[in-house]
Enzyme design. Structure first.
Site, PDB file in Angstrom:
ATOM      1  N   ASP A 101       0.773  -1.260   0.000  1.00  0.00           N
ATOM      2  CA  ASP A 101       0.000   0.000   0.000  1.00  0.00           C
ATOM      3  C   ASP A 101       0.802   1.306   0.000  1.00  0.00           C
ATOM      4  O   ASP A 101       1.750   1.458   0.778  1.00  0.00           O
ATOM      5  CB  ASP A 101      -0.865   0.094   1.259  1.00  0.00           C
ATOM      6  N   GLN A 151       4.124   0.673   2.308  1.00  0.00           N
ATOM      7  CA  GLN A 151       4.359  -0.549   3.055  1.00  0.00           C
ATOM      8  C   GLN A 151       5.549  -1.264   2.414  1.00  0.00           C
ATOM      9  O   GLN A 151       5.538  -1.521   1.201  1.00  0.00           O
ATOM     10  CB  GLN A 151       3.100  -1.440   3.004  1.00  0.00           C
ATOM     11  N   ARG A 194      -7.840  -0.724  11.259  1.00  0.00           N
ATOM     12  CA  ARG A 194      -6.524  -0.267  10.798  1.00  0.00           C
ATOM     13  C   ARG A 194      -6.599   0.793   9.708  1.00  0.00           C
ATOM     14  O   ARG A 194      -7.647   1.146   9.235  1.00  0.00           O
ATOM     15  CB  ARG A 194      -5.725  -1.459  10.293  1.00  0.00           C
ATOM     16  N   TRP A 232      -3.295  -8.765  -4.097  1.00  0.00           N
ATOM     17  CA  TRP A 232      -2.906  -9.846  -3.192  1.00  0.00           C
ATOM     18  C   TRP A 232      -3.132 -11.203  -3.845  1.00  0.00           C
ATOM     19  O   TRP A 232      -4.113 -11.400  -4.560  1.00  0.00           O
ATOM     20  CB  TRP A 232      -3.717  -9.766  -1.884  1.00  0.00           C
TER      21      TRP A 232
HETATM   22  C1  FRU Z   1      -4.000  -3.598   2.549  1.00  0.00           C
HETATM   23  C2  FRU Z   1      -3.409  -4.020   3.863  1.00  0.00           C
HETATM   24  C3  FRU Z   1      -3.741  -3.017   4.937  1.00  0.00           C
HETATM   25  C4  FRU Z   1      -2.640  -3.212   5.940  1.00  0.00           C
HETATM   26  C5  FRU Z   1      -1.455  -3.494   5.033  1.00  0.00           C
HETATM   27  C6  FRU Z   1      -0.445  -4.429   5.625  1.00  0.00           C
HETATM   28  O1  FRU Z   1      -3.325  -4.035   1.450  1.00  0.00           O
HETATM   29  O2  FRU Z   1      -3.873  -5.306   4.211  1.00  0.00           O
HETATM   30  O3  FRU Z   1      -5.042  -3.137   5.483  1.00  0.00           O
HETATM   31  O4  FRU Z   1      -2.422  -2.096   6.729  1.00  0.00           O
HETATM   32  O5  FRU Z   1      -1.991  -4.053   3.849  1.00  0.00           O
HETATM   33  O6  FRU Z   1       0.699  -4.477   4.845  1.00  0.00           O
END
Ligand code: FRU
Length: 517
Positions: free
Chosen positions: A34, A50, A167, A307
Site C-alpha cells: 500500500d 508498506q 486499521r 494480493w
Molecule cells: C491492505 C493491507 C492493509 C494493511 C497493510 C499491511 O493491502 O492489508 O489493510 O495495513 O496491507 O501491509
C-alpha cells in the site's frame, strides 16, 4: 548514498531490471504494498509505502519513503518507520497517513501486535491492531510518540467493531478538529465498515465518533485503507473492501478498490452515499491513497498489484509497484481519474504525432514502440467497428486491447509473457460514443489504460520479454480510423536500481528477522 545501504547489508537487491519500472514508484529493493502518508510537506511531495526491505516478499512492515518536487521525478529516502516497539511485534507498522501540524509532519499508522498464544486463545484471534503516531521535524527522521497507541482496543470495545481488524487511519482536519477514518469489520466478521474518530489535538486523545458506513451485505466482510476527500463539492469515501463475493457479480477478485460518493455529517459522523463505483476496472489495483496538492487537486496513487496474484519480479529481487499519480474528479455523480499533468515533464524526447490515418490491415508506425512510453489516441469509433491494439508485442507475445462498436472493451493478457495465476481477460462495457479516447501508459511490467477522459481505467501487471516492444494496430472489421495518435517515450522518473548478481537468502537476514518470512 542513502543511510540504509550502509546500515544493513542484507537488503534484498534487484538482480535484473527487465520489469523494474522507469517512471512508476517502486521500492529500491525488497517488497512494497500500500501507498502510505502521501502529502505535500515543506515544499515537497512525500510518498511512503508498506515495505519489507529484506526480501521480495511480505514481512514485518516498514514504511519506505520517497520524495518528489513535481510528482514526476522521485528520489528514495531512508526507511521512515521500522517495527521496533512492543505494539508492533506482529505485522509491524501497517498502513496509515500523514498530516502537518505546527510545522511537524505526523504519521498516523497501525501497530500490528501479535497476541501471545494465551491471549489468542482468550480472544479467539491471533492479532490486535492499535493506532499510533510518529512525528518528524525534517520529514526524513521520525520519532514514535510516547503516547502510543493513541487509539487502542478499549476505545472500541463496546462499539460493534472488531479489535483485531481496525486499521489504516487516514487523518484530516476540518473546522479546526482532527478526524480519522479507520478500516474495520463487525465482530462477527460479516460486514466491512468505516469508523470515524475525532480529536481536538491530534497527539493526545482521540474519541470514537461513529460507524460512518457499513456494507449492506454486498460489499465484503472487511474494509481496508479508507480515505476521505472532498472532490468537486462532493464527499468521497475511497476504500478497499475485501472478502467480496466473486460468484458472478461485479467482483472478479475478493478484493477491489473504489468509492462511495455522498455526504459526511460531521455532527453525527454518519456518511450517506450512493452505490459503489470502481476506481479501476483492471486486474491490479488496490489500497489507493489520496492527497490534496497545493493547488487543491485530489490526487491518488494505488498499489498496481493485487494480493495472492503472481508477481514474477520476485525472481529479480524486488516486488510491487505503484500506479502513476491520478487526479480525481466527480461529474454528475460519477468518479473520473486522469493522469496528473505533471507527468508531461517525463516527455523528454521529440514526440511522434500522426493525424487522420485510416488503415485496413495490421499496421505498425515507425518509432511507435518500446517498453516505457505514453500513447494518446483518438479513434473515430463510428468508422472503426472493431479493432485491436497489441502492446508489448513480438512474434510470441502481446497484450491486446479490443474495442467493439457495441461499446465492449477488452483487455487480454493471456499472451503477455510469463503466465499469471489469476484472470487474464477482462471485458467492460463503455457508453458508446462517436470518438473513443485512450490514454495508455506502458512501463516495463505495467499497463494503465485511461478510457474516455478517465470514465474508466484498466490497470494490469504483465511480464513480457524485454524484446517484445511493438505496437500493432489491427482493424478487425474493414477499417480502423485514427483521428490522432501521440507517442511519447518517457524518461526515468526514479533512480534505476542498483543491480546485484545474487539475491540474498534468508540466512542473510539480521537475527531479529530470521524466520519472519
Ligand atoms: C491492505 C493491507 C492493509 C494493511 C497493510 C499491511 O493491502 O492489508 O489493510 O495495513 O496491507 O501491509
Amino acid at each position: 548514498m542513502p543511510e540504509q545501504i550502509s546500515e544493513i547489508k542484507a537488503f534484498s537487491q534487484v538482480t535484473d531490471a527487465r520489469w523494474y519500472p522507469r517512471y512508476h514508484l517502486a521500492p529500491p529493493f525488497g517488497w512494497c504494498n500500500d501507498p502510505n502518508g502521501m502529502c505535500f510537506y515543506k515544499g515537497q511531495y512525500h510518498f511512503f509505502y508498506q515495505h519489507y526491505p529484506y526480501a521480495p516478499a511480505w514481512g514485518p512492515m516498514h514504511w519506505g519513503h520517497a520524495v518528489s518536487d513535481d510528482l514526476a521525478y522521485w528520489k528514495h529516502l531512508p526507511i521512515a518507520l521500522k517495527p521496533d516497539q512492543p505494539y508492533e511485534t506482529g505485522g509491524g507498522c501497517f498502513s496509515g497517513s500523514a498530516i502537518e501540524k505546527d510545522g511537524k509532519l505526523y504519521l498516523m499508522y497501525t501497530g500490528h501486535l501479535q497476541a501471545t498464544p494465551e491471549e489468542a486463545e482468550a480472544v479467539g484471534f491471533p492479532h490486535i491492531e492499535f493506532q499510533c503516531l510518529a512525528h518528524s521535524e525534517d520529514g526524513v527522521h521520525f520519532e514514535k510518540s510516547e503516547k502510543n497507541p493513541v487509539i487502542e482496543d478499549a476505545d472500541v470495545m463496546d462499539k460493534d467493531v472488531s479489535i483485531h481488524d481496525i486499521r489504516d487511519p487516514k487523518v484530516w482536519v476540518h473546522n479546526g478538529k482532527y478526524y480519522a477514518v479507520l478500516g474495520s469489520r463487525t465482530p462477527d466478521m460479516a460486514h466491512g465498515q468505516i469508523i470515524l474518530f475525532e480529536s481536538k489535538d491530534l497527539v493526545k486523545s482521540w474519541r470514537f465518533k461513529a460507524i460512518s458506513a457499513r456494507s449492506d451485505g454486498t460489499l465484503g466482510g472487511m474494509w481496508e485503507c479508507p480515505n476521505f476527500a472532498e472532490i468537486d463539492g462532493q464527499d468521497v469515501l475511497i476504500f478497499s473492501p475485501m472478502d467480496l463475493p466473486t460468484d458472478g457479480g461485479i467482483f472478479c477478485h475478493d478484493k477491489a478498490a473504489g468509492v462511495l460518493i455522498g455526504k459526511l455529517n460531521y455532527r453525527s459522523g454518519l456518511f450517506t452515499h450512493g452505490d459503489f463505483q470502481f476506481l479501476d476496472r483492471g486486474f491490479d489495483f488496490y489500497a489507493p491513497q489520496v492527497m490534496e496538492t497545493p493547488d487543491g487537486r485530489s490526487v491518488i496513487i494505488g498499489w498496481l498489484d493485487m494480493w495472492n496474484v503472481d508477481m514474477h519480479e520476485t525472481k529479480d529481487g524486488w516486488a510491487g509497484q505503484m500506479t502513476i499519480p491520478r487526479e480525481l474528479h466527480v461529474k454528475d455523480g460519477k468518479i473520473f481519474s486522469t493522469p496528473v499533468k505533471e507527468l508531461e515533464k517525463l516527455r523528454k524526447w521529440k514526440p511522434i504525432i500522426l493525424e487522420n490515418v485510416v488503415i485496413d490491415e495490421a499496421t505498425t508506425f515507425d518509432g511507435v514502440a518500446g517498453e516505457a512510453y505514453e500513447l494518446v489516441l483518438t479513434i473515430d469509433a463510428a468508422k472503426s467497428k472493431k479493432f485491436s491494439i497489441a502492446l508489448r508485442a513480438s512474434e510470441l507475445e502481446q497484450t491486446v486491447l479490443t474495442y467493439n462498436s457495441n461499446g465492449t472493451f477488452k483487455f487480454d493478457r493471456t499472451k503477455s509473457g510469463e503466465p499469471i495465476n489469476f484472470q487474464s481477460e477482462r471485458e467492460i462495457q463503455l457508453e458508446p460514443q462517436d470518438k473513443l479516447k485512450l490514454h495508455i501508459f506502458i512501463d516495463r511490467s505495467s499497463v494503465e489504460v485511461f478510457i474516455n477522459d478517465g470514465a474508466e481505467v484498466i490497470s494490469a501487471r504483465i511480464y513480457p520479454k524485454r524484446t517484445s516492444q511493438k505496437v500493432i494496430f489491427v482493424p478487425e472489421d474493414e477499417t480502423l480510423s485514427i483521428d490522432s495518435l501521440e507517442y511519447y517515450k518517457l524518461d526515468f522518473g526514479l533512480p534505476h536500481p542498483h543491480i546485484k548478481d545474487t539475491i540474498p537468502t534468508k540466512d542473510d537476514l539480521p537475527p531479529i528477522l530470521q524466520g519472519a518470512i
